[in-house]
Design an enzyme around this catalytic site. Structure first.
Site, PDB file in Angstrom:
ATOM      1  N   LEU A   1      28.018 -19.520   9.128  1.00  0.00           N
ATOM      2  CA  LEU A   1      26.487 -19.305   9.015  1.00  0.00           C
ATOM      3  C   LEU A   1      25.972 -17.981   9.118  1.00  0.00           C
ATOM      4  O   LEU A   1      25.096 -17.529   9.450  1.00  0.00           O
ATOM      5  CB  LEU A   1      25.603 -20.229  10.103  1.00  0.00           C
ATOM      6  CG  LEU A   1      25.844 -21.721  10.214  1.00  0.00           C
ATOM      7  CD1 LEU A   1      24.910 -22.315  11.407  1.00  0.00           C
ATOM      8  CD2 LEU A   1      25.673 -22.389   8.949  1.00  0.00           C
TER       9      LEU A   1
ATOM     10  N   THR B   1      27.459 -31.223  11.267  1.00  0.00           N
ATOM     11  CA  THR B   1      28.063 -30.309  10.291  1.00  0.00           C
ATOM     12  C   THR B   1      28.958 -29.117  10.992  1.00  0.00           C
ATOM     13  O   THR B   1      29.787 -28.616  10.452  1.00  0.00           O
ATOM     14  CB  THR B   1      26.971 -29.602   9.274  1.00  0.00           C
ATOM     15  OG1 THR B   1      26.248 -30.628   8.730  1.00  0.00           O
ATOM     16  CG2 THR B   1      27.312 -28.429   8.363  1.00  0.00           C
TER      17      THR B   1
ATOM     18  N   THR C   1      21.885 -35.868   8.243  1.00  0.00           N
ATOM     19  CA  THR C   1      21.257 -36.477   9.242  1.00  0.00           C
ATOM     20  C   THR C   1      19.864 -35.338   9.702  1.00  0.00           C
ATOM     21  O   THR C   1      18.672 -35.637   9.901  1.00  0.00           O
ATOM     22  CB  THR C   1      21.706 -36.600  10.554  1.00  0.00           C
ATOM     23  OG1 THR C   1      22.866 -37.434  10.330  1.00  0.00           O
ATOM     24  CG2 THR C   1      21.304 -37.075  11.764  1.00  0.00           C
TER      25      THR C   1
ATOM     26  N   GLU D   1      20.316 -26.030   6.633  1.00  0.00           N
ATOM     27  CA  GLU D   1      21.634 -26.332   5.617  1.00  0.00           C
ATOM     28  C   GLU D   1      22.246 -27.830   5.875  1.00  0.00           C
ATOM     29  O   GLU D   1      23.235 -27.914   5.171  1.00  0.00           O
ATOM     30  CB  GLU D   1      22.550 -25.149   5.787  1.00  0.00           C
ATOM     31  CG  GLU D   1      22.219 -23.884   5.179  1.00  0.00           C
ATOM     32  CD  GLU D   1      23.197 -23.032   4.599  1.00  0.00           C
ATOM     33  OE1 GLU D   1      24.454 -23.276   4.906  1.00  0.00           O
ATOM     34  OE2 GLU D   1      22.927 -21.820   4.256  1.00  0.00           O
TER      35      GLU D   1
ATOM     36  N   ASP E   1      32.401 -28.964   9.309  1.00  0.00           N
ATOM     37  CA  ASP E   1      32.971 -27.909   8.435  1.00  0.00           C
ATOM     38  C   ASP E   1      33.202 -26.479   9.172  1.00  0.00           C
ATOM     39  O   ASP E   1      33.654 -25.498   8.384  1.00  0.00           O
ATOM     40  CB  ASP E   1      31.540 -27.544   7.609  1.00  0.00           C
ATOM     41  CG  ASP E   1      31.409 -28.729   6.568  1.00  0.00           C
ATOM     42  OD1 ASP E   1      32.091 -29.646   6.644  1.00  0.00           O
ATOM     43  OD2 ASP E   1      30.149 -28.683   6.227  1.00  0.00           O
TER      44      ASP E   1
ATOM     45  N   ALA F   1      34.126 -39.700   0.512  1.00  0.00           N
ATOM     46  CA  ALA F   1      34.381 -40.775   1.518  1.00  0.00           C
ATOM     47  C   ALA F   1      35.099 -40.367   2.581  1.00  0.00           C
ATOM     48  O   ALA F   1      34.713 -40.702   3.898  1.00  0.00           O
ATOM     49  CB  ALA F   1      34.802 -41.924   0.794  1.00  0.00           C
TER      50      ALA F   1
ATOM     51  N   GLY G   1      17.185 -35.199   6.892  1.00  0.00           N
ATOM     52  CA  GLY G   1      16.265 -36.098   7.240  1.00  0.00           C
ATOM     53  C   GLY G   1      15.306 -35.868   8.137  1.00  0.00           C
ATOM     54  O   GLY G   1      14.196 -36.115   8.078  1.00  0.00           O
TER      55      GLY G   1
ATOM     56  N   GLU H   1       0.946  -1.205   0.032  1.00  0.00           N
ATOM     57  CA  GLU H   1       0.075   0.125  -0.030  1.00  0.00           C
ATOM     58  C   GLU H   1       0.986   1.134   0.004  1.00  0.00           C
ATOM     59  O   GLU H   1       0.590   2.211  -0.599  1.00  0.00           O
ATOM     60  CB  GLU H   1      -0.732  -0.085   1.212  1.00  0.00           C
ATOM     61  CG  GLU H   1      -1.945  -1.106   1.331  1.00  0.00           C
ATOM     62  CD  GLU H   1      -1.218  -2.332   2.243  1.00  0.00           C
ATOM     63  OE1 GLU H   1      -0.159  -2.817   1.884  1.00  0.00           O
ATOM     64  OE2 GLU H   1      -2.106  -2.918   3.144  1.00  0.00           O
TER      65      GLU H   1
ATOM     66  N   ARG I   1      20.561 -16.803   2.130  1.00  0.00           N
ATOM     67  CA  ARG I   1      20.501 -16.768   3.549  1.00  0.00           C
ATOM     68  C   ARG I   1      20.153 -15.335   3.859  1.00  0.00           C
ATOM     69  O   ARG I   1      19.474 -15.055   5.203  1.00  0.00           O
ATOM     70  CB  ARG I   1      22.050 -16.783   3.917  1.00  0.00           C
ATOM     71  CG  ARG I   1      22.524 -18.360   3.876  1.00  0.00           C
ATOM     72  CD  ARG I   1      24.096 -18.299   4.424  1.00  0.00           C
ATOM     73  NE  ARG I   1      24.650 -19.471   4.568  1.00  0.00           N
ATOM     74  CZ  ARG I   1      25.791 -19.792   5.050  1.00  0.00           C
ATOM     75  NH1 ARG I   1      26.712 -18.967   5.229  1.00  0.00           N
ATOM     76  NH2 ARG I   1      26.110 -21.194   5.333  1.00  0.00           N
TER      77      ARG I   1
END
Ligand SMILES: NC(=O)c1ccc[n+]([C@@H]2O[C@H](COP(=O)([O-])OP(=O)(O)OC[C@H]3O[C@@H](n4cnc5c(N)ncnc54)[C@H](OP(=O)(O)O)[C@@H]3O)[C@@H](O)[C@H]2O)c1
Length: 364
Positions: free
Chosen positions: A216, A208, A282, A278, A212, A176, A285, A62, A196
């Site tokens: 974030l 993670t 696990t 992200e 890693d 692997a 899922g 508006e 993000r």
């Protein structure tokens, strides 16, 4: 006193055309945790100017339309404002639209659907009580369809959930030996940072966080962290390494649970309305299993990794007929696009609303 909002009302052909223009303008907005809202000002001589809401913290539709009308020296005192969602009546990140409409001295308002957010609803009544003619219900179904996903997370009182997957062609998010940086291209990562920048919180599991050591945060195209940062969230019971970026960030929220609903409740209570999950496999899922993923961005790199980590773990699907069905989302951009060497796939888990061909052409 004008007609009460919600009453059956008659609309002219020009008003219908203006509402279609408002719906088309709404489509220009950012999909996700915010409603898509468009507005159109219909002048006494049949001119139509539009505005739309561009995402969190930006002016409401508006206000955009009123600003454009002012810039064009349009007389608003004889105009009708048509808006796809009931004008808000509360101080959120921006001021109430009802105040902006009253200040603009617009005498007549038509909105398509009532605001399902109890915090923001009631604008129609406020305007009617102030003496404006207020009608509603024009193109209501179109407006509802446009915001089906937003309404779903709102009615479930949880954040809207976007899942991000960055995987190889054979569906792996790590090799692997657990190396995973980087499977996807710089272009994909730049797009992921744009996603993000739209969210309130970004969540990973402790797996993670440890593997890693992610920050974030949301970074601009120049690689510099944006001023307005989403909240980093870690899910899981393990402690984080004390020197990790997430442990050192005072804003990090560590939710020591495996219960996805409990985590969403806590995030919602903390004010998060759009959550980006992200990973890793696990946690992804767990979110898919809980049925709370609304949107998926999958960056598909042209790599084959062989034995590694699949992108989503722990889905208890025994047979093909139980597969979780995703819906290609063409609403904002094509559901499949190229980002550098990668393919970006965009999915919804429920009907994302009409796509770019789902609404009639703008009449402006
Ligand atoms: N390519 C990509 O885009 C990408 C993205 C993310 C991760 N990765 C890779 O994925 C790998 C890590 O995978 P991951 O599966 O271990 O990571 P994860 O999903 O981030 O973390 C798993 C851990 O989270 C905790 N957790 C939280 N909620 C849970 C639930 N509902 N059920 C079970 N556990 C839950 C558990 O730890 P607690 O014991 O602490 O509770 C679990 O071990 C790394 O190699 C990483 O590089 C790749």
């Amino acid at each position: 006193m004008g007609a009460q909002p919600g009453e059956a009302a008659e609309f002219t052909d020009l008003e219908s055309a203006a509402m279609i223009a408002a719906l088309n303008a709404a489509r220009e907005g950012v999909r996700g945790a915010n409603p898509l809202v468009g507005a159109a000002i219909l002048t006494a001589d049949g001119q139509i100017v539009t505005g739309h809401h561009g995402g969190t913290g930006t002016p409401h539709a508006e206000v955009e339309a009123i600003t454009t009308a002012h810039d064009l020296d349009i007389d608003l005192t004889t105009a009708t404002l048509l808006v796809t969602l009931e004008p808000c009546d509360h101080h959120g990140r921006t001021g109430p639209c009802t105040e902006a409409i009253l200040a603009a001295e617009i005498p007549s308002v038509v909105f398509a659907s009532p605001d399902p957010n109890p915090l923001a609803a009631g604008g129609g009544n406020t305007l009617a009580e102030a003496g404006l003619t207020v009608r509603s219900g024009l193109c209501e179904e179109d407006s509802r369809a446009l915001n089906a996903r937003w309404v779903r997370s709102l009615t479930e009182a949880r954040p809207f959930v976007t899942a991000k997957i960055a995987q190889s062609l054979d569906g792996a998010v790590a090799a692997a030996d657990a190396t995973s940086q980087w499977i996807t291209s710089a272009e994909s990562r730049a797009h992921a940072h744009e996603v993000r920048s739209r969210v309130d919180a970004i969540l990973v599991g402790t797996g993670t966080a440890v593997a890693d050591d992610p920050r974030l945060n949301a970074r601009g195209p120049d690689g510099i962290a944006l001023d307005d940062q989403p909240r980093p969230v870690v899910l899981g019971t393990s402690e984080l390494p004390v020197t990790s970026f997430l442990a050192l960030n005072p804003n990090t929220l560590h939710l020591r649970t495996h219960d996805v609903r409990e985590a969403l409740d806590e995030l919602y209570a903390a004010g998060a309305r759009h959550l980006l999950v992200e990973g890793g496999p696990t946690v992804l899922g767990a979110f898919f299993s809980a049925g709370v993923v609304d949107e998926v961005f999958c960056y598909q790199a042209p790599l084959l990794i062989g034995p590694g980590r699949g992108s989503v773990d722990g889905l208890e699907i025994g047979t093909l007929s139980e597969a979780l069905q995703l819906i290609p989302d063409d609403t904002e951009t094509p559901a499949v696009s190229r980002v550098g060497p990668d393919f970006l796939l965009h999915f919804a888990t429920a009907d994302p609303g009409p796509d770019s061909t789902g609404l009639p052409e703008s009449v402006t």
